[in-house]
Design a protein around this motif. Structure first.
Motif, PDB file in Angstrom:
ATOM      1  N   ARG A 124       0.830  -1.212   0.000  1.00 42.74           N
ATOM      2  CA  ARG A 124       0.000   0.000   0.000  1.00 42.74           C
ATOM      3  C   ARG A 124       0.860   1.255   0.000  1.00 42.74           C
ATOM      4  O   ARG A 124       0.524   2.244  -0.664  1.00 42.74           O
ATOM      5  CB  ARG A 124      -0.921   0.001   1.231  1.00 42.74           C
ATOM      6  N   LEU A 125       1.988   1.230   0.735  1.00 40.83           N
ATOM      7  CA  LEU A 125       2.896   2.372   0.747  1.00 40.83           C
ATOM      8  C   LEU A 125       3.440   2.632  -0.654  1.00 40.83           C
ATOM      9  O   LEU A 125       3.503   3.788  -1.108  1.00 40.83           O
ATOM     10  CB  LEU A 125       4.047   2.112   1.726  1.00 40.83           C
ATOM     11  N   PHE A 126       3.853   1.588  -1.352  1.00 41.93           N
ATOM     12  CA  PHE A 126       4.358   1.733  -2.718  1.00 41.93           C
ATOM     13  C   PHE A 126       3.264   2.273  -3.642  1.00 41.93           C
ATOM     14  O   PHE A 126       3.511   3.162  -4.473  1.00 41.93           O
ATOM     15  CB  PHE A 126       4.853   0.384  -3.262  1.00 41.93           C
ATOM     16  N   ASP A 127       2.069   1.734  -3.507  1.00 36.61           N
ATOM     17  CA  ASP A 127       0.931   2.143  -4.326  1.00 36.61           C
ATOM     18  C   ASP A 127       0.624   3.631  -4.126  1.00 36.61           C
ATOM     19  O   ASP A 127       0.461   4.390  -5.090  1.00 36.61           O
ATOM     20  CB  ASP A 127      -0.277   1.281  -3.952  1.00 36.61           C
ATOM     21  N   GLU A 128       0.559   4.051  -2.872  1.00 42.72           N
ATOM     22  CA  GLU A 128       0.248   5.445  -2.570  1.00 42.72           C
ATOM     23  C   GLU A 128       1.332   6.382  -3.082  1.00 42.72           C
ATOM     24  O   GLU A 128       1.036   7.484  -3.574  1.00 42.72           O
ATOM     25  CB  GLU A 128       0.059   5.621  -1.056  1.00 42.72           C
ATOM     26  N   TYR A 129       2.586   5.947  -2.983  1.00 44.58           N
ATOM     27  CA  TYR A 129       3.674   6.782  -3.477  1.00 44.58           C
ATOM     28  C   TYR A 129       3.571   6.974  -4.988  1.00 44.58           C
ATOM     29  O   TYR A 129       3.718   8.096  -5.498  1.00 44.58           O
ATOM     30  CB  TYR A 129       5.025   6.160  -3.123  1.00 44.58           C
ATOM     31  N   LEU A 130       3.338   5.899  -5.738  1.00 47.40           N
ATOM     32  CA  LEU A 130       3.243   6.003  -7.188  1.00 47.40           C
ATOM     33  C   LEU A 130       2.079   6.901  -7.603  1.00 47.40           C
ATOM     34  O   LEU A 130       2.206   7.704  -8.539  1.00 47.40           O
ATOM     35  CB  LEU A 130       3.070   4.615  -7.809  1.00 47.40           C
ATOM     36  N   ARG A 131       0.960   6.785  -6.927  1.00 50.86           N
ATOM     37  CA  ARG A 131      -0.191   7.627  -7.273  1.00 50.86           C
ATOM     38  C   ARG A 131       0.104   9.100  -7.014  1.00 50.86           C
ATOM     39  O   ARG A 131      -0.364   9.977  -7.758  1.00 50.86           O
ATOM     40  CB  ARG A 131      -1.417   7.187  -6.477  1.00 50.86           C
ATOM     41  N   ASP A 132       0.877   9.366  -5.976  1.00 53.97           N
ATOM     42  CA  ASP A 132       1.230  10.742  -5.657  1.00 53.97           C
ATOM     43  C   ASP A 132       2.310  11.274  -6.599  1.00 53.97           C
ATOM     44  O   ASP A 132       2.264  12.437  -7.021  1.00 53.97           O
ATOM     45  CB  ASP A 132       1.712  10.829  -4.202  1.00 53.97           C
ATOM     46  N   ALA A 133       3.285  10.416  -6.935  1.00 55.49           N
ATOM     47  CA  ALA A 133       4.413  10.854  -7.756  1.00 55.49           C
ATOM     48  C   ALA A 133       4.070  10.916  -9.244  1.00 55.49           C
ATOM     49  O   ALA A 133       4.721  11.649 -10.001  1.00 55.49           O
ATOM     50  CB  ALA A 133       5.600   9.912  -7.554  1.00 55.49           C
ATOM     51  N   LEU A 134       3.060  10.162  -9.669  1.00 58.62           N
ATOM     52  CA  LEU A 134       2.672  10.111 -11.083  1.00 58.62           C
ATOM     53  C   LEU A 134       1.192  10.454 -11.214  1.00 58.62           C
ATOM     54  O   LEU A 134       0.348   9.559 -11.369  1.00 58.62           O
ATOM     55  CB  LEU A 134       2.949   8.727 -11.665  1.00 58.62           C
ATOM     56  N   PRO A 135       0.850  11.731 -11.123  1.00 53.63           N
ATOM     57  CA  PRO A 135      -0.561  12.124 -11.248  1.00 53.63           C
ATOM     58  C   PRO A 135      -1.166  11.596 -12.549  1.00 53.63           C
ATOM     59  O   PRO A 135      -0.569  11.679 -13.609  1.00 53.63           O
ATOM     60  CB  PRO A 135      -0.487  13.657 -11.260  1.00 53.63           C
ATOM     61  N   GLY A 136      -2.340  11.020 -12.437  1.00 57.19           N
ATOM     62  CA  GLY A 136      -3.004  10.484 -13.618  1.00 57.19           C
ATOM     63  C   GLY A 136      -2.699   9.029 -13.888  1.00 57.19           C
ATOM     64  O   GLY A 136      -3.249   8.449 -14.829  1.00 57.19           O
ATOM     65  N   ILE A 137      -1.828   8.421 -13.087  1.00 61.24           N
ATOM     66  CA  ILE A 137      -1.523   7.012 -13.289  1.00 61.24           C
ATOM     67  C   ILE A 137      -2.776   6.177 -13.085  1.00 61.24           C
ATOM     68  O   ILE A 137      -3.615   6.458 -12.213  1.00 61.24           O
ATOM     69  CB  ILE A 137      -0.402   6.538 -12.326  1.00 61.24           C
ATOM     70  N   SER A 138      -2.925   5.161 -13.912  1.00 66.62           N
ATOM     71  CA  SER A 138      -4.043   4.244 -13.748  1.00 66.62           C
ATOM     72  C   SER A 138      -3.908   3.505 -12.418  1.00 66.62           C
ATOM     73  O   SER A 138      -2.823   3.008 -12.090  1.00 66.62           O
ATOM     74  CB  SER A 138      -4.058   3.228 -14.891  1.00 66.62           C
TER      75      SER A 138
END
Length: 220
Positions: A124-138
């Motif tokens: 979940r930590l990895f998931d949340e980071y990617l969503r924050d770092a890559l706006p618009g990511i699926s």
């Protein structure tokens, strides 16, 4: 990765020794404190209970990874893989302690259940980071990549915990393959300043990553 104090480590080692010799349920907090040479109150200041002794390293690692992700990273996908390597490197430094903990967790249902929850917290930590770092990511790309990194990490780590000598380079190669599968592993030669670039991206590359790379090139 920050390492715990000798006192903290001593309590963990004493607890694992008692769990191994007389069982998790049969071991009391008082016995752990006595074996570690600390008071009962000191034990409770450092840990919330017997389960927390087993998973205390993970709590510290999760906190360290949150701080790591708060730093700027040019490549969010690589940052997630680097975070996985940081956790693995921690266990490589003291594999015997990690193996003792693994054997105890395997034998106690309540600890196995907590381990499942702990693994999900990394994912979940990895998931949340990617969503924050890559706006618009699926969301599918974010959770899929996070789950795959976590699964690959645990597969390689399990080999270490079962007694094999596994260097961090083994995990790094596996994580490179994860990025390759997602089309986000950097490659090719550096472009010259006067090059005209026609970009071709793998079908597997998430749209958010394509957007990030194009924006990065345009801003140079």
């Amino acid at each position: 990765m920050q390492h715990p104090s000798p006192s903290h480590t001593g309590v963990v080692a004493a607890a694992l020794e008692l769990f191994a010799t007389q069982g998790f349920e049969a071991t009391s907090v008082e016995q752990i404190a006595k074996a570690a040479g600390v008071s009962r109150s000191t034990f409770f200041r450092q840990f919330g209970g017997k389960e927390d002794v087993v998973f205390t390293d993970h709590e510290q690692m999760l906190a360290d990874l949150r701080a790591f992700f708060e730093q700027p990273h040019d490549d969010p996908w690589e940052a997630v893989c680097a975070a996985s390597e940081r956790v693995f490197d921690y266990f490589v430094r003291d594999p015997e302690l990690a193996r003792r903990r693994y054997e105890i967790v395997r034998q106690v249902p309540v600890l196995r259940n907590r381990e499942i929850v702990t693994v999900f917290r990394y994912e979940r930590l990895f998931d949340e980071y990617l969503r924050d770092a890559l706006p618009g990511i699926s969301p599918i790309d974010a959770v899929g990549f996070s789950a795959l990194v976590t699964a690959v990490h645990n597969h390689v780590l399990r080999q270490l915990l079962r007694g094999k000598r596994v260097p961090v380079t083994t995990l790094r190669a596996a994580l490179d393959d994860v990025r390759r599968r997602y089309g986000v592993l950097p490659g090719g030669t550096d472009a010259a300043s006067d090059d005209v670039v026609v970009a071709v991206f793998p079908r597997s590359m998430p749209i958010a990553e394509i957007s990030r790379r194009v924006q990065a090139e345009l801003s140079d």
